[in-house]
Design a protein around this motif. Structure first.
Motif, PDB file in Angstrom:
ATOM      1  N   GLY A  53     -17.181  -1.278  -0.673  1.00 19.61           N
ATOM      2  CA  GLY A  53     -16.755  -1.034  -2.045  1.00 19.61           C
ATOM      3  C   GLY A  53     -17.920  -0.940  -3.003  1.00 19.61           C
ATOM      4  O   GLY A  53     -17.904  -0.142  -3.946  1.00 19.61           O
ATOM      5  N   ALA A 240      -7.871   5.651  -0.173  1.00 22.92           N
ATOM      6  CA  ALA A 240      -8.139   4.807   0.998  1.00 22.92           C
ATOM      7  C   ALA A 240      -9.434   5.194   1.694  1.00 22.92           C
ATOM      8  O   ALA A 240      -9.742   4.652   2.756  1.00 22.92           O
ATOM      9  N   LEU A 243     -12.028   2.593   2.971  1.00 21.74           N
ATOM     10  CA  LEU A 243     -11.572   1.697   4.032  1.00 21.74           C
ATOM     11  C   LEU A 243     -11.467   2.386   5.384  1.00 21.74           C
ATOM     12  O   LEU A 243     -11.098   1.742   6.374  1.00 21.74           O
ATOM     13  N   THR A 301       0.087   8.163   1.304  1.00 21.08           N
ATOM     14  CA  THR A 301      -0.817   7.018   1.380  1.00 21.08           C
ATOM     15  C   THR A 301      -0.114   5.810   1.986  1.00 21.08           C
ATOM     16  O   THR A 301      -0.689   5.081   2.810  1.00 21.08           O
ATOM     17  N   GLU A 363     -12.988   3.302  -4.639  1.00 21.82           N
ATOM     18  CA  GLU A 363     -13.508   2.701  -3.414  1.00 21.82           C
ATOM     19  C   GLU A 363     -13.837   1.233  -3.625  1.00 21.82           C
ATOM     20  O   GLU A 363     -13.582   0.388  -2.755  1.00 21.82           O
ATOM     21  N   GLU A 365     -12.387  -0.731  -5.851  1.00 19.56           N
ATOM     22  CA  GLU A 365     -11.095  -1.421  -5.954  1.00 19.56           C
ATOM     23  C   GLU A 365     -10.474  -1.631  -4.585  1.00 19.56           C
ATOM     24  O   GLU A 365      -9.972  -2.715  -4.254  1.00 19.56           O
ATOM     25  N   SER A 366     -10.522  -0.596  -3.738  1.00 19.97           N
ATOM     26  CA  SER A 366      -9.942  -0.695  -2.400  1.00 19.97           C
ATOM     27  C   SER A 366     -10.670  -1.741  -1.560  1.00 19.97           C
ATOM     28  O   SER A 366     -10.030  -2.549  -0.867  1.00 19.97           O
ATOM     29  N   ALA A 370      -8.915  -5.081  -0.245  1.00 20.69           N
ATOM     30  CA  ALA A 370      -8.864  -5.259   1.208  1.00 20.69           C
ATOM     31  C   ALA A 370      -9.507  -6.570   1.625  1.00 20.69           C
ATOM     32  O   ALA A 370      -9.063  -7.212   2.582  1.00 20.69           O
ATOM     33  N   ALA A 378      -3.595  -3.385   1.587  1.00 20.17           N
ATOM     34  CA  ALA A 378      -4.193  -2.842   0.368  1.00 20.17           C
ATOM     35  C   ALA A 378      -3.832  -1.375   0.190  1.00 20.17           C
ATOM     36  O   ALA A 378      -3.534  -0.919  -0.926  1.00 20.17           O
ATOM     37  N   VAL A 379      -3.850  -0.601   1.280  1.00 20.39           N
ATOM     38  CA  VAL A 379      -3.514   0.818   1.194  1.00 20.39           C
ATOM     39  C   VAL A 379      -2.033   1.006   0.854  1.00 20.39           C
ATOM     40  O   VAL A 379      -1.675   1.856   0.037  1.00 20.39           O
ATOM     41  N   GLY A 382      -1.433   0.248  -2.779  1.00 17.44           N
ATOM     42  CA  GLY A 382      -1.958   1.335  -3.607  1.00 17.44           C
ATOM     43  C   GLY A 382      -1.054   2.548  -3.605  1.00 17.44           C
ATOM     44  O   GLY A 382      -0.848   3.179  -4.643  1.00 17.44           O
TER      45      GLY A 382
END
Length: 408
Positions: A53, A240, A243, A301, A363, A365-366, A370, A378-379, A382
């Motif tokens: 990230g 995503a 990740l 997603t 990215e 935030e993901s 995660a 997480a995905v 989102g």
């Protein structure tokens, strides 16, 4: 209702369009190869989702912090030269990453430093190239030019991750070195475009009013504001990409080549959609189609987050790319088609910040989410949030929901 198919072929009769297209393809190829290598390289060094990230944050921060300056530069100076110099800086950064990979250094902070340099170069290149394209084609060909430009970029994005994954088997230095060569060739191509005639109004003065002109214009256009912020929030929540190394290793159990295939799928969906739009441009129901595309992006997603099979995961990523291409096509047509040329650079700089926030900051935030709840949850969260945003924006921006024609 639809533009003739010949319009796309006519574009490439223009040598400047060919040079522009070559530069876009080469930089897209280099970006994607470098992104695959960088993600795998950092994850090998750290085994941390948060570290992945931080790569996105380091790439995005220069565009966000320097938006007012980069936009003004794109409007005040020759956009060809600005882009060529920025591509040259990208070449230097890629060579630096090559040296780090060859030196086998364990600390990760030099990688972040060079990623910031990459982000700085892109912060200057993006507004200059976005503002340059409309000056190379007649207004009636804006939509077709945007679609063909996107198809070239996405074609590079399809092949780039796969090539990057293959080359990574020879070592990360090979990938970074190849990216440096592509950036250097792109700088030569963009510098070869014929210089535009000098603007009648001359160079804009450096004042707060001129620096903020792009933001002021976007705020005054509810349809443009709605389209840009919709893309920002949707991809910020639903992206995503950062990740994918985790999914490749821990969920789908594939190696660097599998990671390259996963990264290629959104671009493959996007290029297929872009080619279709180049021959069958959207002309009506622009607003509703944008909202539907974002909802489809969110649903796909969610499917990717729930999948544990490589074919299904690839199919979901393909759909996200196709849906995102519709969003890009509509947003870029609105921004480039309705903005006066004298301030296209400043508007493009603001647009770049929104795009960067939805990608690089997404990215971050993901990766952060995660690290807290796991990659797959997480995905999924989102994707669900993106579905909610698509419905909410339809109510918050009625002018966007009611927008019919793409270019007034």
């Amino acid at each position: 209702m639809h533009a003739p198919a010949a319009s796309g072929r006519t574009l490439f009769h223009n040598p400047d369009i060919r040079r522009f297209g070559a530069a876009r393809f080469l930089t897209g190829l280099a970006y994607q190869m470098q992104a695959v290598a960088l993600g795998w390289f950092v994850y090998d060094l750290t085994r941390s989702a948060l570290a992945l990230g931080l790569v996105g944050l380091a790439s995005f921060a220069p565009a966000m912090l320097g938006a007012l300056v980069t936009g003004h530069v794109a409007d005040a100076y020759d956009r060809r030269r600005v882009a060529a110099l920025a591509y040259g800086l990208l070449t230097v950064a890629a060579l630096g990453l090559t040296a780090l990979a060859l030196a086998h250094l364990a600390p990760v902070w030099p990688v972040y430093a060079l990623t910031i340099l990459v982000g700085t170069a892109r912060a200057f290149a993006n507004p200059a190239t976005q503002a340059l394209l409309p000056t190379l084609v007649p207004r009636e060909q804006f939509g077709t030019a945007i679609a063909w430009n996107s198809s070239l970029w996405q074609s590079a994005a399809v092949s780039g991750p796969a090539v990057g994954g293959l080359l990574y088997a020879l070592g990360p230095a090979v990938v970074f070195g190849t990216a440096a060569a592509c950036f250097g060739l792109a700088a030569v191509a963009i510098a070869g475009i014929r210089p535009p005639p000098p603007a009648a109004s001359g160079r804009p003065p450096v004042t707060w009013a001129t620096l903020l002109a792009g933001l002021t214009y976007i705020r005054s256009q509810p349809v443009v504001l709605g389209a840009i912020t919709l893309d920002l929030v949707a991809v910020l929540l639903g992206g995503a990409t950062a990740l994918l190394p985790i999914f490749a290793q821990e969920v789908l159990h594939v190696g660097p080549l599998g990671l390259g295939l996963l990264r290629s799928m959104p671009a493959l969906g996007a290029v297929a959609t872009a080619v279709f739009l180049a021959y069958r441009p959207l002309t009506h129901r622009a607003g509703p189609r944008l909202l539907i595309a974002v909802a489809v992006f969110g649903a796909a997603t969610v499917g990717f987050g729930l999948s544990t099979a490589l074919p299904l995961s690839m199919a979901c990523l393909f759909v996200t790319g196709a849906a995102d291409m519709v969003s890009v096509y509509i947003r870029q047509s609105l921004v480039q088609g309705e903005t006066p040329d004298a301030m296209r650079g400043r508007v493009a700089a603001v647009n770049t910040v929104f795009i960067g926030a939805s990608n690089e900051l997404g990215e971050f935030e993901s990766g952060t989410l995660a690290a807290l709840i796991g990659a797959a949850p997480a995905v999924v969260v989102g994707g669900v949030a993106t579905l909610v945003v698509a419905g909410l924006w339809g109510r918050l921006f009625p002018a966007l929901r009611a927008r019919d024609r793409l270019i007034a």
